[in-house]
Design an enzyme around this catalytic site. Structure first.
Site, PDB file in Angstrom:
ATOM      1  N   LYS A 161       0.797  -1.220   0.073  1.00 56.31           N
ATOM      2  CA  LYS A 161       0.055   0.088   0.120  1.00 56.31           C
ATOM      3  C   LYS A 161       1.081   1.187   0.074  1.00 56.31           C
ATOM      4  CE  LYS A 161      -4.033   1.836   2.857  1.00 56.31           C
ATOM      5  NZ  LYS A 161      -4.851   1.514   3.907  1.00 56.31           N
ATOM      6  N   SER A 164      -9.672   1.600   2.933  1.00 57.07           N
ATOM      7  CA  SER A 164      -8.838   2.374   2.203  1.00 57.07           C
ATOM      8  C   SER A 164      -7.776   1.598   1.194  1.00 57.07           C
ATOM      9  CB  SER A 164      -8.200   3.419   3.107  1.00 57.07           C
ATOM     10  OG  SER A 164      -7.316   2.758   4.156  1.00 57.07           O
ATOM     11  N   SER A 220      -9.982  -1.143   7.202  1.00 55.57           N
ATOM     12  CA  SER A 220      -9.356  -0.763   5.523  1.00 55.57           C
ATOM     13  C   SER A 220      -8.599  -1.980   4.855  1.00 55.57           C
ATOM     14  CB  SER A 220      -8.310   0.124   5.893  1.00 55.57           C
ATOM     15  OG  SER A 220      -8.936   1.557   5.782  1.00 55.57           O
TER      16      SER A 220
HETATM   17  N1  GLN Z   1     -13.200   3.727   6.793  1.00 50.78           N
HETATM   18  C1  GLN Z   1     -12.361   3.994   7.883  1.00 50.78           C
HETATM   19  C2  GLN Z   1     -11.905   5.765   7.598  1.00 50.78           C
HETATM   20  O1  GLN Z   1     -12.367   6.029   6.681  1.00 50.78           O
HETATM   21  C3  GLN Z   1     -11.145   3.010   7.689  1.00 50.78           C
HETATM   22  C4  GLN Z   1      -9.978   3.618   7.434  1.00 50.78           C
HETATM   23  C5  GLN Z   1      -8.783   2.847   7.673  1.00 50.78           C
HETATM   24  O2  GLN Z   1      -8.845   1.859   8.250  1.00 50.78           O
HETATM   25  N2  GLN Z   1      -7.537   3.249   7.258  1.00 50.78           N
HETATM   26  O3  GLN Z   1     -11.299   5.976   8.647  1.00 50.78           O
END
Ligand code: GLN
Length: 467
Positions: free
Chosen positions: A75, A150, A174
Site C-alpha cells: 500500500k 482504504s 481498511s
Molecule cells: N473507513 C475508515 C476510515 O475512513 C477506515 C480507514 C482505515 O482503516 N484506514 O477511517
C-alpha cells in the site's frame, strides 16, 4: 506461473521448475499491462528484477529465505527506501522513502520480492478508494463497483492476480472491508503485533499493517514473518510470537452480536448467508451464542472522534517545509503553511483535520475527545468480556457487498457507516480477519469476520481455515 499459494511457488522455485526472475517478470507484465483498475500507482520493475536475480543466486547456493518466490506489492502508505511513497496525496507528490518499514524489511529479509506500490484512499481515510488523489480504483469483479477502502489497490491487485499477496493498513476496517468486497482474505493483527515503523501515520493508536491474500495460509505466512517486537516502534509488543494453535479439531464457542442482526443496513442476502453459516457451525457441534452489545451504535461516532483527533495531530507535520510539496504561492511562513496544506490535501483529509482539531480544542476536549476515550475503554472491556466466555466474535464483515463508484461519494456519513462491523477490533485492539463467505445473486462476494483474543492470531487463522 499462477501457483495456488506462496508455498507452492516457493517449492517450485527450490525444485528449479521456475526462477525468481521468471516469476517476477510474469507478475510485472501483468501489473504493467493489465491494470485497468488503477490498482498500482507504480511498478518497481528495476528493483524487483534486481532483487529477483539475488534470490536466484541464493536458491543456487541453498540460502534462500522462506519467502523466496513470493511476489508482493505494498500500500502506498508503507515506506520502502529509495522508492516513492505518497499516501495517495498531492502533499507527498514525489516524496521518496528515506528508510524501509520494518514490516517490509522483514519480508525482504526472507527474500520476498516487492513489485510496486498500490493505490489507496488519501492517508488511508476512506472506505471506497474514491478519496485517492490519483484516481479511483475499480473492483476487478465488476468495474462499475468500488473495491472498498482504504486499501483499495491492495485488495484489487490480489483479486486481479497482479501479485500473490499485498500489504495494507487497517485503522477501522481498511484491510477487512476491501477484502470482503473483492472476495479475498484480509487480516488485521492485534494492535502492537506488527511494527508501525515506516507506516505513514493516520491514527497511531488504531493503525496496524496486515496482509491481504488469496488464502488463509498465505496471510498467515506473511503475518508470522512480519510480527514481533521492533525497537523502532515503542508500541510494538515484546510478547513472543505464538505460532502454535491450541484449537485444532476442538469444538469452539462463537458469539454473535444481536444488534448486528437487527442492524437496519444489513442486506437480507448477507444476513441469510451469515445465519446459514451459524447453523452449519451448530450442526458441526460448535457452540453459537448470541450476546447483546449496547455500544454498536456508538462504535462509529467514537471511532471518528478519536481517529480524527489523532489524524489532526499526525498530519500537522505536512507543512510545505519538512515534507513533500510546497505551494508556489509561498511568500512567508503563514502563506507557506496555509497554501501548501490548502493545495496538498484533498477534501476528506481536510474535513478530518478540522473535525479532529475541533474535538481537541479547549472547551470541547472534555465533551468529545475525553468522552471518546472513555467510550473506547467501555468497548474494550465489553469486548474482552465476550471473549473470555467465547473463543471468537463472529459477524458479517460488512452489511452489504461492494457498491457503485459514485454511489456514496457525496455522503461522508454513509461512508463512515461502512465501518460499523469492523471498527470494534481497532477500538479494542483485538485481531480480526475477513474470509470470503458467499456471493450475492449478482455474483458479488462478501466476507465473514472473526475477532479473536489479543495476540492469539494462530487460533484466529486456524478458525478461519475451518470457516
Ligand atoms: N473507513 C475508515 C476510515 O475512513 C477506515 C480507514 C482505515 O482503516 N484506514 O477511517
Amino acid at each position: 506461473m499462477d501457483f495456488s499459494s506462496i508455498s507452492a511457488a516457493h517449492e517450485a522455485l527450490l525444485n528449479g521448475d521456475v526462477t525468481a526472475v521468471e516469476l517476477t517478470e510474469y507478475y510485472l507484465q501483468k501489473a504493467e499491462k493489465e491494470d485497468r483498475y488503477n490498482a498500482f500507482l507504480e511498478v518497481f520493475r528495476e528493483s524487483a528484477l534486481a532483487t529477483a536475480a539475488g534470490v536466484d543466486e541464493k536458491v543456487k547456493n541453498g540460502s534462500a529465505g522462506k519467502l523466496a518466490g513470493a511476489i508482493i506489492a505494498i500500500k502506498d502508505n508503507i515506506c520502502y527506501a529509495g522508492h516513492k511513497v505518497s499516501a495517495a496525496s498531492q502533499i507527498l507528490d514525489n516524496f521518496e522513502s528515506l528508510f524501509t518499514a520494518t514490516s517490509v524489511q522483514r519480508l525482504l529479509d526472507e527474500d520476498a520480492i516487492i513489485i510496486g506500490r498500490l493505490n489507496c484512499d488519501e492517508f488511508a481515510m476512506g472506505s471506497s478508494g474514491e478519496n485517492s488523489s490519483l484516481g479511483v480504483t475499480k473492483n476487478p469483479i465488476n468495474e462499475a463497483l468500488v473495491p472498498g477502502g482504504s486499501s483499495s489497490g491492495s485488495a484489487a491487485a490480489v483479486a486481479a492476480g497482479f501479485c500473490m499477496a499485498t500489504l495494507g493498513s487497517d485503522t477501522g476496517g481498511s484491510i477487512r472491508q476491501p477484502a470482503s468486497f473483492c472476495g479475498i482474505v484480509g487480516m488485521k493483527p492485534t494492535y502492537g503485533r506488527i511494527s508501525r515503523y515506516g507506516l505513514i501515520a493516520f491514527a497511531s493508536s488504531f493503525d496496524q499493517i496486515g496482509p491481504l491474500a488469496r488464502n488463509v495460509e498465505d496471510a498467515e505466512l506473511l503475518f508470522n514473518t512480519m510480527a514481533g517486537k521492533d525497537v523502532m516502534d515503542s508500541t510494538s509488543s515484546s510478547k513472543p510470537l505464538n505460532t502454535q494453535t491450541s484449537i485444532s479439531g476442538k469444538k469452539l464457542r462463537f458469539a454473535y452480536m444481536k444488534e448486528v442482526m437487527e442492524s437496519p443496513g444489513l442486506k437480507p442476502e448477507v444476513k441469510a448467508a451469515f445465519e446459514s453459516k451459524l447453523e452449519k457451525l451448530r450442526s458441526e457441534g460448535h457452540e453459537v451464542n448470541a450476546f447483546s452489545f449496547p455500544y454498536l451504535d456508538h462504535m462509529v461516532p467514537c471511532y471518528y472522534v478519536l481517529t480524527t483527533a489523532e489524524a489532526s495531530s499526525n498530519l500537522g507535520r505536512y507543512d510545505g517545509v519538512h515534507y513533500g510539496k510546497r505551494s508556489e504561492r509561498s511568500e512567508d511562513i503563514p502563506s507557506t503553511y496555509i497554501n501548501s496544506r490548502t493545495d496538498g490535501f484533498g477534501p476528506e483529509v481536510k474535513r478530518r483535520i478540522m473535525l479532529g482539531t475541533f474535538v481537541l480544542s479547549t472547551g470541547y476536549y472534555d465533551a468529545y475527545y475525553a468522552k471518546g476515550q472513555k467510550v473506547r475503554q467501555l468497548i474494550k472491556k465489553a469486548t474482552d468480556e465476550v471473549l473470555t466466555e467465547n473463543d471468537f466474535i463472529i459477524s458479517p464483515t460488512t452489511p452489504h457487498p461492494a457498491f457503485e463508484i459514485g454511489e456514496k461519494a457525496n455522503d461522508p456519513i454513509a461512508l463512515y457507516l461502512e465501518d460499523i462491523f469492523t471498527a470494534q477490533a481497532n477500538l479494542s485492539g483485538n485481531p480480526a480477519i475477513s474470509v470470503p463467505l458467499a456471493e450475492t445473486s449478482e455474483g458479488l462476494p462478501f466476507g465473514i469476520q472473526l475477532t479473536g483474543r489479543s495476540f492469539e492470531e494462530a487460533d484466529l487463522f486456524e478458525a478461519s481455515r475451518m470457516l
